[in-house]
Design a protein around this motif. Sequence first.
Motif, PDB file in Angstrom:
ATOM      1  N   PRO A 327       0.829  -1.216   0.000  1.00 38.42           N
ATOM      2  CA  PRO A 327       0.000   0.000   0.000  1.00 38.42           C
ATOM      3  C   PRO A 327       0.860   1.262   0.000  1.00 38.42           C
ATOM      4  CG  PRO A 327       0.029  -0.977   2.188  1.00 38.42           C
ATOM      5  CD  PRO A 327       0.740  -1.947   1.288  1.00 38.42           C
ATOM      6  N   VAL A 328       0.243   2.357  -0.418  1.00 39.51           N
ATOM      7  CA  VAL A 328       0.956   3.640  -0.467  1.00 39.51           C
ATOM      8  C   VAL A 328       0.585   4.477   0.753  1.00 39.51           C
ATOM      9  CG1 VAL A 328       1.068   3.633  -2.972  1.00 39.51           C
ATOM     10  CG2 VAL A 328      -0.865   4.735  -1.848  1.00 39.51           C
ATOM     11  N   LYS A 329       1.431   5.436   1.059  1.00 40.27           N
ATOM     12  CA  LYS A 329       1.176   6.326   2.196  1.00 40.27           C
ATOM     13  C   LYS A 329       0.264   7.470   1.741  1.00 40.27           C
ATOM     14  CE  LYS A 329       5.655   6.431   2.844  1.00 40.27           C
ATOM     15  NZ  LYS A 329       7.000   6.825   3.344  1.00 40.27           N
ATOM     16  N   GLN A 330      -0.799   7.683   2.505  1.00 39.79           N
ATOM     17  CA  GLN A 330      -1.759   8.728   2.180  1.00 39.79           C
ATOM     18  C   GLN A 330      -2.071   9.535   3.439  1.00 39.79           C
ATOM     19  OE1 GLN A 330      -6.132   8.126   1.879  1.00 39.79           O
ATOM     20  NE2 GLN A 330      -5.844   8.341  -0.333  1.00 39.79           N
ATOM     21  N   GLU A 331      -2.186  10.855   3.291  1.00 39.03           N
ATOM     22  CA  GLU A 331      -2.553  11.677   4.439  1.00 39.03           C
ATOM     23  C   GLU A 331      -3.577  12.728   4.032  1.00 39.03           C
ATOM     24  OE1 GLU A 331       1.246  13.149   5.696  1.00 39.03           O
ATOM     25  OE2 GLU A 331       1.151  14.902   4.376  1.00 39.03           O
ATOM     26  N   ASP A 332      -4.439  13.087   4.946  1.00 36.48           N
ATOM     27  CA  ASP A 332      -5.455  14.107   4.686  1.00 36.48           C
ATOM     28  C   ASP A 332      -4.833  15.488   4.821  1.00 36.48           C
ATOM     29  OD1 ASP A 332      -7.416  12.146   4.406  1.00 36.48           O
ATOM     30  OD2 ASP A 332      -7.857  12.143   6.564  1.00 36.48           O
ATOM     31  N   GLU A 333      -5.045  16.337   3.812  1.00 37.85           N
ATOM     32  CA  GLU A 333      -4.578  17.717   3.871  1.00 37.85           C
ATOM     33  C   GLU A 333      -5.693  18.658   4.328  1.00 37.85           C
ATOM     34  OE1 GLU A 333      -1.772  19.363   3.353  1.00 37.85           O
ATOM     35  OE2 GLU A 333      -0.436  17.761   2.677  1.00 37.85           O
ATOM     36  N   TRP A 334      -6.931  18.345   3.937  1.00 34.04           N
ATOM     37  CA  TRP A 334      -8.073  19.212   4.259  1.00 34.04           C
ATOM     38  C   TRP A 334      -9.325  18.364   4.267  1.00 34.04           C
ATOM     39  CZ3 TRP A 334      -6.838  23.814   6.070  1.00 34.04           C
ATOM     40  CH2 TRP A 334      -7.849  24.768   6.289  1.00 34.04           C
ATOM     41  N   ASP A 335     -10.350  18.847   5.010  1.00 35.34           N
ATOM     42  CA  ASP A 335     -11.565  18.044   5.118  1.00 35.34           C
ATOM     43  C   ASP A 335     -12.641  18.438   4.105  1.00 35.34           C
ATOM     44  OD1 ASP A 335     -11.947  20.483   6.330  1.00 35.34           O
ATOM     45  OD2 ASP A 335     -12.825  19.703   8.183  1.00 35.34           O
ATOM     46  N   LYS A 336     -12.941  19.731   3.975  1.00 37.07           N
ATOM     47  CA  LYS A 336     -13.972  20.177   3.024  1.00 37.07           C
ATOM     48  C   LYS A 336     -13.442  21.363   2.226  1.00 37.07           C
ATOM     49  CE  LYS A 336     -18.014  18.696   5.697  1.00 37.07           C
ATOM     50  NZ  LYS A 336     -19.266  19.144   6.349  1.00 37.07           N
ATOM     51  N   PRO A 337     -13.153  21.160   0.943  1.00 36.31           N
ATOM     52  CA  PRO A 337     -13.233  19.915   0.188  1.00 36.31           C
ATOM     53  C   PRO A 337     -12.157  18.928   0.654  1.00 36.31           C
ATOM     54  CG  PRO A 337     -12.060  21.533  -1.097  1.00 36.31           C
ATOM     55  CD  PRO A 337     -12.545  22.251   0.130  1.00 36.31           C
ATOM     56  N   ARG A 338     -12.408  17.679   0.446  1.00 42.01           N
ATOM     57  CA  ARG A 338     -11.428  16.679   0.881  1.00 42.01           C
ATOM     58  C   ARG A 338     -10.242  16.702  -0.072  1.00 42.01           C
ATOM     59  NH1 ARG A 338     -10.675  10.558   0.859  1.00 42.01           N
ATOM     60  NH2 ARG A 338      -9.419  10.240   2.738  1.00 42.01           N
ATOM     61  N   ILE A 339      -9.080  16.987   0.490  1.00 40.36           N
ATOM     62  CA  ILE A 339      -7.832  16.998  -0.278  1.00 40.36           C
ATOM     63  C   ILE A 339      -6.901  16.004   0.387  1.00 40.36           C
ATOM     64  CG2 ILE A 339      -5.921  18.401  -1.141  1.00 40.36           C
ATOM     65  CD1 ILE A 339      -7.687  20.881  -0.542  1.00 40.36           C
ATOM     66  N   VAL A 340      -6.442  15.026  -0.381  1.00 37.09           N
ATOM     67  CA  VAL A 340      -5.530  14.018   0.171  1.00 37.09           C
ATOM     68  C   VAL A 340      -4.193  14.105  -0.544  1.00 37.09           C
ATOM     69  CG1 VAL A 340      -7.356  12.458   0.898  1.00 37.09           C
ATOM     70  CG2 VAL A 340      -6.367  12.203  -1.383  1.00 37.09           C
TER      71      VAL A 340
END
Length: 536
Positions: A327-340
């Motif tokens: 799997p790749v590493k993913q992190e949330d940058e923002w919630d609304k709008p959702r930016i990953v």
Amino acid sequence: MAFSKIWYTVALGLLLPFSYAHTDFFTSIGHMTDLINTEKDLVVSLKDYIKAEESKLEQIKKWAEKLDQLTDTATKDPEGFLGHPVNAFKLMKRLNTEWGELESLVLKDMSDGFISNMTIQRQFFPNDEDQTGAAKALLRLQDTYNLDTDTLSRGNLPGVKHKSFLTAEDCFELGKIAYTEADYYHTELWMEQALKQLDEGEVSSADKVYILDYLSYAVYQQGDLSKAMMLTKRLLELDPEHQRANGNMKYFEYIMAKEKEANRSSTDSEDQTEKETEVKKKDYLPERRKYEMLCRGEGLKMTPRRQKRLFCRYYDGNRNPRYILGPVKQEDEWDKPRIVRFLDIISDEEIETVKELAKPRLRRATISNPITGALETAHYRISKSAWLSGYESPVVSRINTRIQDLTGLDVSTAEELQVANYGVGGQYEPHFDFARANEPDAFKELGTGNRIATWLFYMSDVSAGGATVFPEVGASVWPKKGTAVFWYNLFPSGEGDYSTRHAACPVLVGNKWVSNKWLHERGQEFRRPCTLSELE
């Protein structure tokens, strides 16, 4: 006497790898690097020319010294000297032959090779538009990042590797360019900086009289009459016969007298003038202010409650076979709008391949005219871009497959991979990626519907500036080499998400490379089904 021949050769090979002259150099740091090689080649050519001139002068000098000694001896006893038949023969030979050779040597133009090289390379030189574009970039950086003229002039910028400074003449040039754009605010700033550096003793070809001439007029245009008069008086101290300054002085005195007569309350008048000047200096839209604040890292801070909803994770693309075991590493940058953000999602080798494929094709980035639909350049998008198809390189094909696997969206209807390199102060001001309701024909030729989502690779680190910001929501996403960010431009209903309005901040220091994939609606009907609500 026989003169040794001087062989002067200059390599005329072009260091630029393209057979045509690029325009808009200032819009791409990647293309500007070629100019460094061009200038280096010219310096080598110039040094060869200097050596040739020095060799020529050395031969002439030796000839003069030899003849000086010989004529001193001969003039003391001419008859006795010529009584020797060899001396008589050599005198005939010198005057008939050797002085003619010396004349040819003196007249020999040693600059041919250098001038030929200059002529060939000149077709690849930047033009006035490039110089003006680079100057405007400095002014844009100054405004966006709240830099004072002294800081910028001394080159005190964050993250710089090769510090450089602006001379008084450079500052004067920036002021003149602002003046030609009727930008009197920046004219004042840079003319004052030029004057300050001259007052501090800097040796320069810049003339205080010219600087004060521009400065006094710029100040007057902004409504500060008393300061304009003070500057004009200083100018006249340096050049009492200056025709325009004498005329301006009389006019300023006349206006000042009329103002005093019309309004005895000078305090109110000064306050009003100050307010008007401030309005001119801060003539920004609210969005513009938010955009610049976000670029400086002064954006809205999430509440702790919202921050708790952001996570990092290992992501397998919804159990995609290629990523179950890795799997790749993913992190949330923002919630609304959702930016990953996906980390370590593109390798250095892949990045170099993409850049090498794109560089020969880079052209000034364009925007679609919302009225005519025609592609055109714009001052608010300073970059060059190129388009790469999956069929022309296995690396591009592999990248396209990766995007499809991790987003779950069909890339067969997506646009080609767009590669962009930003120029001096490169930016793309706030915009939408999707077509709005008043632009129904924006992607009509593609026949694939609207842009449902955006995938953006960061292919370089940026020392300072260059963030991707979302003014509507206060989000700032900073470039990090090898990562990519992803967001949806449309709600599942197909309606546009206006909170995705975003911008690429000016690059303050460094070189920014990105590539992006715009995915379209067609082919996603079962991959991202629509809902009954417009905003879901």
